[in-house]
Design an enzyme around this catalytic site. Structure first.
Site, mmCIF file in Angstrom:
data_model
loop_
_atom_site.group_PDB
_atom_site.id
_atom_site.type_symbol
_atom_site.label_atom_id
_atom_site.label_comp_id
_atom_site.label_asym_id
_atom_site.label_seq_id
_atom_site.Cartn_x
_atom_site.Cartn_y
_atom_site.Cartn_z
ATOM 1 N N ARG A 64 8.538 -25.559 -5.479
ATOM 2 C CA ARG A 64 7.135 -25.915 -5.701
ATOM 3 C C ARG A 64 6.275 -24.693 -5.958
ATOM 4 O O ARG A 64 5.228 -24.782 -6.597
ATOM 5 C CB ARG A 64 6.626 -26.750 -4.511
ATOM 6 C CG ARG A 64 6.590 -26.021 -3.197
ATOM 7 C CD ARG A 64 6.542 -26.972 -2.015
ATOM 8 N NE ARG A 64 7.825 -27.636 -1.777
ATOM 9 C CZ ARG A 64 8.034 -28.579 -0.870
ATOM 10 N NH1 ARG A 64 7.041 -28.970 -0.086
ATOM 11 N NH2 ARG A 64 9.222 -29.127 -0.721
ATOM 12 N N LYS A 83 19.994 -21.581 3.920
ATOM 13 C CA LYS A 83 20.652 -22.881 4.008
ATOM 14 C C LYS A 83 21.979 -22.757 4.752
ATOM 15 O O LYS A 83 22.570 -21.679 4.792
ATOM 16 C CB LYS A 83 20.945 -23.402 2.593
ATOM 17 C CG LYS A 83 19.738 -23.841 1.806
ATOM 18 C CD LYS A 83 20.133 -24.307 0.410
ATOM 19 C CE LYS A 83 18.929 -24.750 -0.404
ATOM 20 N NZ LYS A 83 18.259 -25.961 0.109
HETATM 21 N N1 BES Z 1 16.712 -26.987 -4.173
HETATM 22 C C1 BES Z 1 16.310 -27.586 -2.952
HETATM 23 C C2 BES Z 1 16.345 -29.110 -3.010
HETATM 24 C C3 BES Z 1 17.710 -29.723 -3.087
HETATM 25 C C4 BES Z 1 18.405 -30.010 -1.945
HETATM 26 C C5 BES Z 1 18.261 -30.045 -4.311
HETATM 27 C C6 BES Z 1 19.644 -30.599 -2.023
HETATM 28 C C7 BES Z 1 19.503 -30.634 -4.385
HETATM 29 C C8 BES Z 1 20.191 -30.921 -3.235
HETATM 30 C C9 BES Z 1 14.894 -27.173 -2.614
HETATM 31 O O1 BES Z 1 14.540 -25.904 -3.004
HETATM 32 C C10 BES Z 1 14.814 -27.211 -1.124
HETATM 33 O O2 BES Z 1 15.474 -26.445 -0.506
HETATM 34 N N2 BES Z 1 13.981 -28.127 -0.599
HETATM 35 C C11 BES Z 1 13.841 -28.282 0.794
HETATM 36 C C12 BES Z 1 12.364 -28.425 1.092
HETATM 37 C C13 BES Z 1 11.999 -28.283 2.541
HETATM 38 C C14 BES Z 1 12.311 -26.882 3.017
HETATM 39 C C15 BES Z 1 10.536 -28.578 2.702
HETATM 40 C C16 BES Z 1 14.607 -29.519 1.230
HETATM 41 O O3 BES Z 1 14.674 -30.489 0.471
HETATM 42 O O4 BES Z 1 15.188 -29.477 2.299
HETATM 43 MN MN MN Z 2 15.145 -24.431 -1.610
#
Ligand code: BES
Ligand code: MN
Ligand code: ZN
Length: 496
Positions: free
Chosen positions: A342, A268
């Site tokens: 997931r 990230k």
């Molecule tokens: N933990 C994150 C989701 C999240 C993002 C929670 C911002 C709270 C605030 C999750 O694991 C994630 O990174 N999801 C990705 C999925 C994508 C890579 C398909 C997302 O939401 O960008």
């Molecule tokens: Mn994630």
């Protein structure tokens, strides 16, 4: 709050250091308090807008030396949620005044009786006093907490006492969830969560099983093992069972607990990454709910499954393009190691099958897309069973933790069909919350509901009863859901 109790009697005779009363817009104070309140109401300084307050010194006009007016807004649009906020406002004011004993006279929204009013006022007051200050030097000052809060009700007695205890348990569920989620990831590791589950199981006579890394691998929980593989703080699979419902099939709660989500190899951006300590909020809420389930001795069977892990890059980390054979046997192609939630949830959902569950509800900070879709004000709600979805939605409404339905059309499932494997762990940019839901659906073959709490698990603003940081959502929703199930379970005959 140390002590909340239901009381009855004329407010003017209350001897507490502070008497707080809720007043609607352009409403006069009750007869016996009118003289004491008049300075604020007749001057126009206080109009009764939601959470507006006026503090008056009563100079002997009533028994209490201080009178606090708390605005409730318009009477016609008064709700349990507004009561919750007003109670929190009163409790926080009592704390800032360092009053040891406070009395609060709540009001009932249309259609609700004394029990609901007492329960919600107790809940709001206790929630409002929540703080996370253990790391502030000199900050942890329990001495300024009010010693007791008396709720002045039209009637007291066993039903009111029970209602107050339920309200406190709801608040405790959220407070525990908030504590766990606010705790930084250098402390709140997967083993730390297991330790908390151990404490809950000890307090309430529950069964606990904790799988460590070797156990997770041996069991074949590939998703969890893979996400946790590169982490020095080992993953855990936490199974906590409350068995007070005889032979009835259990409700299974599943909570995502990624104690820190860096994104892994699909790392990230640095800005805001600190918030990813909150990525275990689903697991925190499930543990918080279990604490309340135990305290309330709900006469049902509930199983909590909490897959807990860090998601970090490393020499042994999983990589985009990898293919996993999941616990269910399905194969998954990794497009992004940041879509890790997931993967660990899928295995937990497959694991839940062994319980032949009556219903499974999972909650997870799963997708930024859900936050984009619903903003800060509702969790996304998906599932495969309309009745269960309605039940979860109603529980959220009651708790003041809104959950809003989102679709799981077959087209979203099409979007995650794999090229190399059965499915892939990302469906691309559009409909991210829904393709994540569609992914989970592949692993749930029982009545199932999914709450995406990415937008509501923590916040920068908060409200009257929620400081900024972790909200504890949806711990109270889950408790309301389970209380509802207990009320209608055949064992109880719906008489509780
Ligand atoms: N933990 C994150 C989701 C999240 C993002 C929670 C911002 C709270 C605030 C999750 O694991 C994630 O990174 N999801 C990705 C999925 C994508 C890579 C398909 C997302 O939401 O960008
Ligand atoms: Mn994630
Ligand atoms: Zn995550």
């Amino acid at each position: 709050m140390s002590q909340i109790a239901a009381r009855t009697g004329p407010p003017a005779e209350v001897t507490a250091g502070l008497l707080a009363i809720g007043l609607f817009e352009s409403e006069e104070a009750p007869e016996d308090l009118r003289e004491a309140a008049s300075a604020a109401t007749s001057s126009g300084d206080f109009s009764g807008k939601p959470n507006e307050t006026a503090l008056l010194y009563t100079n002997g006009a009533i028994a209490a030396p201080r009178l606090l007016l708390v605005g409730l807004g318009e009477e016609a649009s008064f709700t349990l949620e507004k009561l919750r906020r007003a109670a929190a406002t009163a409790a926080k004011k009592a704390r800032s005044l360092k009053v040891r004993e406070t009395a609060f006279m709540p009001r009932s929204p249309a259609g609700f009786g004394t029990a609901d009013t007492a329960r919600t006022a107790a809940e709001g007051a206790a929630l409002g006093l929540y703080r996370f200050d253990r790391y502030k030097t000199g900050g942890e000052d329990a001495n300024d907490l009010p010693e007791s809060l008396h709720l002045l009700l039209p009637e007291a007695g066993e039903a009111a006492d029970r209602a107050v205890r339920e309200g406190e348990s709801l608040a405790n569920a959220a407070s525990l969830a908030r504590d766990l989620a606010n705790e930084p990831s250098n402390t709140a590791t997967p083993e730390y969560l297991a330790e908390v589950a151990r404490e809950i199981s000890g307090r309430h006579d529950m069964q606990l099983t904790v799988l460590d890394r070797a156990g997770i691998e041996a069991e074949g929980l590939t998703g969890l093992a893979t996400v946790g593989r590169s982490a020095v703080n080992e993953p855990r699979f936490i199974v906590l069972e409350h068995r007070k419902g005889g032979e009835a099939p259990p409700v299974v709660l599943v909570g995502k607990a990624v104690t820190f989500d860096s994104g892994g190899i699909s790392i990230k951006p640095a800005a805001g990454m600190e918030d990813m300590k909150f990525d275990m909020s689903g697991g925190a809420a499930v543990l918080g709910a279990m604490e309340a389930v135990g305290a309330l001795e709900l006469p049902i069977n509930v199983v909590a499954l909490v897959p807990a892990t860090e998601n970090l890059p490393g020499g042994d980390a999983f990589k985009p393009g990898d293919v996993l054979r999941m616990y269910s046997g399905k194969t998954v192609e990794i497009l992004s190691t940041d879509a890790e939630g997931r993967l660990i949830l899928a295995d937990a959902l497959s694991y839940a099958r062994r319980y032949k569950p009556a219903a499974v509800v999972d909650c997870a900070t799963l997708t930024g897309a859900c936050h984009v879709a619903l903003g800060d004000h509702a969790a996304g709600l998906m599932g495969n069973d309309e009745a269960l979805i309605s039940e979860v939605r109603a529980a959220g409404e009651k708790a003041g933790e809104r959950a809003w339905p989102l679709p799981l059309f077959d087209e979203y499932t099409e979007q995650i069909k794999g090229d190399t494997a059965d499915i892939k762990n990302s469906g691309g940019r559009f409909g991210g919350a829904l393709t994540a839901g569609a992914f989970l659906k592949e692993f749930a073959d029982y009545p199932w509901a999914h709450l995406d709490i990415a937008g509501v698990a923590y916040g920068k603003k908060g409200n009257a009863y929620t400081p900024k940081g972790a909200t504890g959502t949806p711990a109270r929703l889950l408790v309301e859901f389970l209380v509802g199930r207990a009320d209608t379970s055949p064992d109880e005959g719906g008489t509780r």
